[in-house]
Design an enzyme around this catalytic site. Structure first.
Site, PDB file in Angstrom:
ATOM      1  CG  HIS A   7      -5.990  15.657  -1.848  1.00 10.21           C
ATOM      2  ND1 HIS A   7      -5.868  17.028  -1.840  1.00 10.21           N
ATOM      3  CD2 HIS A   7      -6.242  15.314  -0.563  1.00 10.21           C
ATOM      4  CE1 HIS A   7      -6.041  17.483  -0.614  1.00 10.21           C
ATOM      5  NE2 HIS A   7      -6.276  16.444   0.186  1.00 10.21           N
TER       6      HIS A   7
ATOM      7  CG  HIS B 160      -4.273  13.910   4.196  1.00  4.64           C
ATOM      8  ND1 HIS B 160      -3.738  15.098   4.642  1.00  4.64           N
ATOM      9  CD2 HIS B 160      -5.261  14.228   3.343  1.00  4.64           C
ATOM     10  CE1 HIS B 160      -4.406  16.113   4.084  1.00  4.64           C
ATOM     11  NE2 HIS B 160      -5.336  15.607   3.284  1.00  4.64           N
TER      12      HIS B 160
ATOM     13  CD  GLN C 217      -5.251  19.290   9.227  1.00  2.48           C
ATOM     14  OE1 GLN C 217      -5.080  18.202   8.696  1.00  2.48           O
ATOM     15  NE2 GLN C 217      -6.329  20.020   8.985  1.00  2.48           N
TER      16      GLN C 217
ATOM     17  CG  HIS D  89      -6.318  20.681   2.173  1.00  3.31           C
ATOM     18  ND1 HIS D  89      -5.028  20.296   1.926  1.00  3.31           N
ATOM     19  CD2 HIS D  89      -6.993  19.560   2.548  1.00  3.31           C
ATOM     20  CE1 HIS D  89      -4.922  18.988   2.144  1.00  3.31           C
ATOM     21  NE2 HIS D  89      -6.096  18.517   2.522  1.00  3.31           N
TER      22      HIS D  89
ATOM     23  CD  GLU E 101     -11.804  19.462   3.276  1.00  3.01           C
ATOM     24  OE1 GLU E 101     -10.664  19.863   3.544  1.00  3.01           O
ATOM     25  OE2 GLU E 101     -12.169  18.286   3.438  1.00  3.01           O
TER      26      GLU E 101
ATOM     27  CG  ASP F 246      -8.927  13.939   1.406  1.00  2.00           C
ATOM     28  OD1 ASP F 246      -7.810  14.195   1.901  1.00  2.00           O
ATOM     29  OD2 ASP F 246      -9.916  14.671   1.587  1.00  2.00           O
TER      30      ASP F 246
ATOM     31  CD1 TRP G  99     -11.056  15.014   8.798  1.00  2.00           C
ATOM     32  CD2 TRP G  99      -9.096  13.945   8.814  1.00  2.00           C
ATOM     33  NE1 TRP G  99     -10.133  15.830   9.391  1.00  2.00           N
ATOM     34  CE2 TRP G  99      -8.925  15.209   9.413  1.00  2.00           C
ATOM     35  CE3 TRP G  99      -7.987  13.101   8.721  1.00  2.00           C
ATOM     36  CZ2 TRP G  99      -7.699  15.655   9.923  1.00  2.00           C
ATOM     37  CZ3 TRP G  99      -6.764  13.532   9.226  1.00  2.00           C
ATOM     38  CH2 TRP G  99      -6.626  14.800   9.818  1.00  2.00           C
TER      39      TRP G  99
HETATM   40 ZN    ZN Z   1      -6.860  16.523   2.199  1.00  2.00          ZN
END
Ligand code: ZN
Length: 421
Positions: A56, A58, A151, A209, A212, A308, A314
């Site tokens: 996982h 991005h 997203q 996802h 979350e 991630d 993030w």
């Molecule tokens: Zn993610």
């Protein structure tokens, strides 16, 4: 023989083994291999492992930390808002450059397979084009699998499904989703149904996802399990994050986990991100916000740990080191028993390899000659030391070497004694 790695310890506990490699494949794994090779690496009691796998990530946002500003609250929602500010300014060449830089880090860390979500909310699909180009360029070194990730939501964002379909037609591998970000629980469930049906029809894998959030009443994990079961997609649907499960009622979870097991779905927890983003609206006690990893594993469900984010809206830290990820996962899940620590190592190697459906992964004869030699004697020592990757082998070729760096920290006394000296 092209390459022999001599006197290696293996993750399954075998010690002092020689690994013979020919024409990109492992052809022999045994003690005292009586042959010569064009190139030899003396592991001298160090651990040789199949490569790390990140289930996982991005890659379209990685290494953008501070652009256009830093996430001050540190929350998921400010991260998503920040990413929305950044997206219109993204330039394809810059996405490619950052992703390639990250892949260099990954290879040096022995991380040779990554499943990356790619945001498909922008109808220009710039990031999709960029990461498909990256996938092509890094293929000799690293397997990059891409997930079409809406997203901004599927039903909440106009044109979202069309963008996903275009991304898949362009070559993206996996169908993504984000049901907890839709407007209502019902819309979330509907998005899961539509996306799973689309994937089943196309014969594709799914990775969403999912939940979350810290909402104990969120029910998208249940929906994902039910759709996986209904469509017969065992082993091909993954739920990422599932942090709501941390906060759910225990009785409800006692029904949910067997449903997940029955469906054959898999799970990816992202410990570095879950521990920093979840529980943000709590005062004290403050929830940990990672899904129920040991309980899911005990039920026979594959659970991997993903990185991630690395230096993006993030998360401002990270270095493509899956041992950092497993180390955090081990602590957050309190998986401190020896078997549990071994499972944490598996959660960044063998388990995510299954989730990605990687072909020929492992150290048995016949497997692809991809491996990493770590400056540690065992998986547990590797988690403790997060040591140098002495050699990284891809397709039978040494693609990265790193000097040992921590002799003073090593109390293990390789190869097989535990002593202070
Ligand atoms: Zn993610």
């Amino acid at each position: 023989m092209d390459l022999i790695v001599r006197r290696a310890n293996l993750p399954d506990g075998n010690r002092g083994v020689d690994i013979g490699i020919s024409q990109g494949r492992i052809v022999a794994v045994q003690q005292g291999l009586g042959m010569e090779a064009a190139q030899e690496i003396d592991a001298a009691g160090c651990l040789a492992s199949p490569p790390f796998v990140d289930a996982h990530f991005h890659m379209d946002s990685t290494l953008t930390y501070g652009m256009p500003r830093v996430n001050e609250s540190g929350t998921l929602l400010e991260g998503i808002a920040l990413w929305s500010e950044l997206k219109p300014t993204l330039v394809q060449d810059a996405i490619i450059e950052r992703a390639l830089a990250y892949c260099d880090w990954a290879v040096a860390q022995g991380l040779l397979a990554i499943r990356s979500h790619v945001d498909t909310s922008d109808p220009r699909l710039l990031a999709v084009e960029a990461l498909l180009e990256v996938k092509r360029r890094v293929a000799p070194y690293l397997d990059l699998q891409l997930v079409a990730f809406p997203q901004d939501g599927l039903l909440r964002h106009q044109g979202a499904f069309d963008n996903i379909k275009r991304a898949i037609a362009m070559g993206v591998d996996v169908v993504g989703g984000i049901p907890h970000f839709e407007r209502t629980m019902a819309d979330g469930a509907e998005s899961v149904r539509q996306l799973c049906e689309f994937a089943a029809e196309k014969g594709l894998r799914v990775d969403m996802h999912c939940d979350e959030s810290d909402d104990p009443l969120s029910r998208h994990v249940e929906t994902l399990a039910a759709q996986t079961h209904r469509l017969g997609m065992a082993g091909r649907v993954n739920g990422s994050h599932l942090t709501s499960m941390h906060s759910m009622d225990n009785y409800y979870v006692s029904k949910l986990i067997p449903l997940m097991r029955e469906s054959g779905m898999t799970v990816v927890a992202n410990p570095l991100i879950n521990i920093t983003l979840q529980g943000r609206s709590d005062t004290y006690p403050k929830r940990r916000g990672m899904t129920r990893v040991p309980e899911l594993l005990a039920a026979g469900i594959d659970v991997a740990f993903g990185h991630d984010c690395v230096m993006d809206p993030w998360y401002g830290l990270g270095s493509a080191d899956m041992l950092d990820v497993a180390h955090m996962g081990l602590h957050v899940a309190q998986m401190t028993g020896r078997a549990a620590m071994q499972q944490c190592f598996d959660a960044v190697t063998a388990i995510p390899a299954r989730i990605l459906g990687l072909d020929g992964y492992g150290l048995a004869p016949g497997c692809k000659a991809d491996l990493v030699v770590l400056d540690a004697a065992s998986p547990i020592d590797a988690l403790r030391l997060r040591p140098a990757r002495l050699a990284v082998v891809r397709n039978g070729r040494v693609v990265s070497r790193m000097p040992a760096r921590r002799a003073s920290l090593d109390l293990s006394g390789r190869p097989d004694t535990v002593a202070f000296h």
